[in-house]
Scaffold this motif. Structure first.
Motif, PDB file in Angstrom:
ATOM      1  N   ALA A  90      50.140  25.427  55.592  1.00 43.93           N
ATOM      2  CA  ALA A  90      51.403  25.245  54.835  1.00 43.93           C
ATOM      3  C   ALA A  90      52.165  24.001  55.282  1.00 43.93           C
ATOM      4  O   ALA A  90      52.510  23.272  54.321  1.00 43.93           O
ATOM      5  N   LEU A  91      52.133  23.470  56.447  1.00 42.53           N
ATOM      6  CA  LEU A  91      52.447  22.193  56.680  1.00 42.53           C
ATOM      7  C   LEU A  91      51.497  21.003  55.990  1.00 42.53           C
ATOM      8  O   LEU A  91      51.935  19.932  55.610  1.00 42.53           O
ATOM      9  N   ARG A  92      50.318  21.182  56.062  1.00 38.45           N
ATOM     10  CA  ARG A  92      49.420  20.411  55.510  1.00 38.45           C
ATOM     11  C   ARG A  92      49.702  20.196  53.919  1.00 38.45           C
ATOM     12  O   ARG A  92      49.285  18.994  53.287  1.00 38.45           O
ATOM     13  N   ARG A  93      50.101  21.204  53.333  1.00 37.47           N
ATOM     14  CA  ARG A  93      50.614  20.894  51.768  1.00 37.47           C
ATOM     15  C   ARG A  93      51.843  20.142  51.553  1.00 37.47           C
ATOM     16  O   ARG A  93      51.979  20.119  50.327  1.00 37.47           O
ATOM     17  N   MET A  94      52.668  20.130  52.493  1.00 33.51           N
ATOM     18  CA  MET A  94      54.015  19.391  52.491  1.00 33.51           C
ATOM     19  C   MET A  94      53.775  17.909  52.655  1.00 33.51           C
ATOM     20  O   MET A  94      52.804  17.214  53.289  1.00 33.51           O
ATOM     21  N   THR A  95      54.481  17.230  51.803  1.00 36.98           N
ATOM     22  CA  THR A  95      54.563  15.583  52.092  1.00 36.98           C
ATOM     23  C   THR A  95      55.811  15.415  52.956  1.00 36.98           C
ATOM     24  O   THR A  95      56.931  15.503  52.693  1.00 36.98           O
ATOM     25  N   LEU A  96      55.406  15.164  54.371  1.00 36.15           N
ATOM     26  CA  LEU A  96      56.357  14.983  55.368  1.00 36.15           C
ATOM     27  C   LEU A  96      56.794  13.380  55.271  1.00 36.15           C
ATOM     28  O   LEU A  96      56.139  12.519  55.462  1.00 36.15           O
ATOM     29  N   SER A  97      58.082  13.411  55.580  1.00 37.63           N
ATOM     30  CA  SER A  97      58.668  11.887  55.906  1.00 37.63           C
ATOM     31  C   SER A  97      58.368  11.496  57.515  1.00 37.63           C
ATOM     32  O   SER A  97      58.395  10.374  57.621  1.00 37.63           O
TER      33      SER A  97
END
Length: 370
Positions: free
Chosen positions: A117-124
């Motif tokens: 799930a974290l990999r699918r997020m665009t993280l700042s």
């Protein structure tokens, strides 16, 4: 290779990664899992040669981010009260039972389960995963990873150490130092003590100094966040002698000190070191500093928000968080489970506790969404 947190915990428990033993197979499993999700990682072999730390990053490592930290070693599981193989996880009435389920492979499993799930997020900002070894021997593994940290990522904004706190953010803990004293003597028949040298007797000045220091600390500096509110010292083990009528030729004592924030745990043992004779050798077993995070630090507000729980001032057990803080990384403790279940037979974590840890990690990801 998507696995639920419970399935990952079952896999992790199956590796008997007892403190002081190799962890290569466990780390290889984690590395394979991360590689399957295209998460870059670095294995950092310790000086022992048979165990490693692991550091991985989701997002841009050149930007300041947050570390999710856990240790993968566990204490031995030789108690007769275990109702099954402690390294084969059992699921009973919403409990996951096995060595390390609570301390602290449950948190590690929750972190790994959140990876897809974290990999699918665009993280700042990036989220780092830091897994260490031999924490249960006095945090021996993580210093090697911290030494390499400047080459692994930009200076982190904070670290969440997932030791079992009931998902309550904890701001402080005591530091600890442990010392082994080894006395050498000359054996012989007890009827002729004049021809020998009693190693146990050689330890007595140090033991007396330890008892006196333990008493003195009770009226020393106080910090009401801790229980007890002062630094402590105790003689934990004594070994020596073969029989009552043989002069002991060796004797060993192990002494630990636990220091409130602001007190150097090694300094607490100076009165013991100062009385050692030439026939007594001192060896440091471990040492780590206390943790003291300011209540108004931004990391506190963040973790209170993502955990949904009000922070707690301090706990008396120690963690790797103090070492992260000493290395310049603000650190806080927050993880699933109850420390009272750790280091005990039938150690367990509940399904609800594991789910709460996973939700906190995903909430961190949502907080960092672009």
């Amino acid at each position: 290779m998507d696995l639920s947190a419970a399935d990952l915990l079952e896999r992790l428990v199956a590796f008997p990664s007892v403190v002081g033993t190799p962890n290569d197979e466990l780390m290889a499993f984690v590395a394979e899992y991360l590689a399957a999700h295209d998460v870059p990682y670095t294995l950092l072999q310790g000086p022992e040669g048979d165990r490693s730390n692991l550091f991985a990053t989701i997002g841009d490592a050149s930007r300041p981010g947050y570390i999710l930290s856990g240790h993968v070693d566990v204490v031995p599981a030789q108690e007769p009260e275990w109702q099954g193989d402690p390294f084969v996880m059992r699921r009973v009435d919403g409990r996951m039972i096995g060595r390390g389920c609570c301390d602290m492979k449950g948190y590690v499993a929750a972190v790994l389960a959140a990876v897809p799930a974290l990999r699918r997020m665009t993280l700042s900002a990036p989220i780092h995963i830091a897994l260490s070894y031999d924490e249960e021997a006095g945090c021996r593994g993580v210093p090697h990873m911290l030494a390499a940290l400047p080459d692994l990522c930009a200076a982190p904004l904070g670290c969440i150490v997932g030791e079992p706190t009931g998902m309550v953010p904890v701001l402080a803990h005591k530091g600890k130092s442990a010392l082994r004293l080894t006395a050498g003597g000359r054996g012989g028949h007890s009827s002729r003590p004049d021809l020998g040298s009693n190693a146990i007797h050689s330890l007595l000045p140090a033991l007396e100094a330890a008892v006196a220091q333990a008493a003195a600390l009770q009226t020393g500096p106080q910090d009401d966040r801790f229980a007890p509110p002062y630094s402590t010292l105790q003689v934990g083990t004594i070994r020596g002698g073969q029989a009552i009528n043989i002069i002991p030729e060796t004797a060993v004592a192990e002494i630990e000190a636990r220091a409130i924030a602001g007190v150097d745990p090694k300094a607490l043992l100076e009165p013991v070191l100062s009385v050692l004779g030439a026939d007594v050798q001192a060896d440091w077993l471990s040492s780590y500093p206390a943790l003291a995070l300011e209540a108004d630090h931004p990391l506190v507000g963040l973790v209170v928000g993502i955990s949904g729980n009000t922070s707690l001032g301090a706990v008396s057990f120690g963690t790797e968080a103090g070492l992260f803080q000493k290395a310049g990384v603000p650190a806080i403790i927050c993880g699933p489970g109850d420390i009272a279940r750790a280091h005990r037979p039938e150690e367990y974590l509940t399904e609800a506790e594991l789910a709460a840890a996973g939700e906190m990690i995903l909430a961190l990801g949502r907080f960092l969404l672009v």
